[in-house]
Scaffold this active site. Structure first.
Site, PDB file in Angstrom:
ATOM      1  N   ASP A  88      13.076  75.083  39.568  1.00  0.00           N
ATOM      2  CA  ASP A  88      14.256  74.813  40.090  1.00  0.00           C
ATOM      3  C   ASP A  88      15.114  75.042  38.806  1.00  0.00           C
ATOM      4  O   ASP A  88      15.175  75.352  37.748  1.00  0.00           O
ATOM      5  CB  ASP A  88      14.362  73.319  40.721  1.00  0.00           C
ATOM      6  CG  ASP A  88      13.382  73.151  41.862  1.00  0.00           C
ATOM      7  OD1 ASP A  88      13.488  74.394  42.787  1.00  0.00           O
ATOM      8  OD2 ASP A  88      12.992  72.318  42.169  1.00  0.00           O
ATOM      9  N   TYR A  91       2.196  70.447  33.625  1.00  0.00           N
ATOM     10  CA  TYR A  91       3.839  69.892  33.608  1.00  0.00           C
ATOM     11  C   TYR A  91       3.943  69.046  32.515  1.00  0.00           C
ATOM     12  O   TYR A  91       3.187  67.884  32.640  1.00  0.00           O
ATOM     13  CB  TYR A  91       4.436  69.859  35.058  1.00  0.00           C
ATOM     14  CG  TYR A  91       4.613  70.796  35.931  1.00  0.00           C
ATOM     15  CD1 TYR A  91       5.764  71.595  35.832  1.00  0.00           C
ATOM     16  CD2 TYR A  91       3.602  71.213  36.866  1.00  0.00           C
ATOM     17  CE1 TYR A  91       6.078  72.623  36.820  1.00  0.00           C
ATOM     18  CE2 TYR A  91       3.838  72.281  37.793  1.00  0.00           C
ATOM     19  CZ  TYR A  91       4.993  72.966  37.733  1.00  0.00           C
ATOM     20  OH  TYR A  91       5.296  74.037  38.576  1.00  0.00           O
TER      21      TYR A  91
END
Length: 249
Positions: free
Chosen positions: A53, A111
């Site tokens: 994003d 992540y």
């Protein structure tokens, strides 16, 4: 046509995300513009393994694209790296099988999420770590985060309105470290896939647990009831990094 796989890293601050979109600067479009120049003006489509994003960073994003003919992969990497904008780095390029697809080939992702808990905060890291101004009991976070490990339905940790039908994912690593020198929390999550905003929602929930505004057993309840309303707020994207993608042989 020859298919190439590349590993790229990027500073997500000035991007509206990875995926191409109208009237916005994206990682996909920046790389495609360079590839068009390297491909004698012919269009090239870049595919990404993860659609990060706006404001989200990457150390190890994986992409693939097709070009006519076979090329020296180091010369191709160098050309891409030096002709693409400075906030994108092309780490490696390799030739792969024609049926390889970076998104659909079986893989695991890792992540990292950085949280600045310093007093005062570090203004130099404002685009690269999410500042959390409230008190935290780190032992509560360390206890709660273990409930995320395993195979679960993560519906309660995904953003509303997503079209994914199967929300079951397996998390193999969920950990938090405290970097005392920088006064940062470093969250690490590895798994076979993550839902839209799942990592940011998990971090937001863990911070709320650490602040004492949610019970330490809240994650178990969220997983059991599959209710997004029971989870914490979505942590800001500036602390999130796509660290690594590993493909199965």
């Amino acid at each position: 046509m020859t298919r190439y796989k590349a590993i790229i890293s990027y500073d997500g601050h000035d991007f509206s995300g990875f995926q191409r979109q109208p009237h916005a600067r994206t990682v996909q479009e920046e790389i495609e513009k360079t590839l068009v120049r390297l491909n004698s003006g012919q269009p090239v489509t870049v595919h990404g393994a993860g659609r990060t994003d706006a404001g989200v960073h990457a150390y190890g994003q994986v992409i693939h694209f097709d070009l006519a003919g076979s090329r020296d992969v180091e010369k191709l990497r160098f050309a891409l790296d030096t002709q693409t904008s400075e906030d994108i780095d092309v780490v490696s390029v390799e030739q792969v099988a024609d049926d390889f697809h970076c998104r659909y080939a079986k893989h695991s992702k890792t992540y990292e999420f950085l949280v600045d808990i310093g007093r005062p905060k570090n203004p130099m890291m404002r685009h690269y770590a999410t500042f959390y101004p409230y008190d935290l009991d780190l032992s509560l976070i360390e206890e709660a985060i273990q409930d995320l490990v395993g195979t679960h339905d993560f519906t309660g940790f995904t953003a509303s309105g997503t079209s994914v039908e199967d929300n079951v994912r397996t998390i193999t690593v969920a950990s938090m470290e405290y970097d005392q020198q920088r006064q940062f929390l470093i969250f690490t999550f590895s798994g076979n896939g993550f839902l839209y905003k799942q990592v940011r929602n998990m971090v937001g929930t863990l911070l709320k647990i650490g602040n004492g505004r949610m019970p330490v057993g809240q994650i178990k309840r969220i997983l059991a009831e599959k209710d997004r309303g029971l989870a914490g707020p979505t942590a800001a994207g500036n602390g999130l990094y796509l660290k690594e993608i590993i493909y199965e042989d």
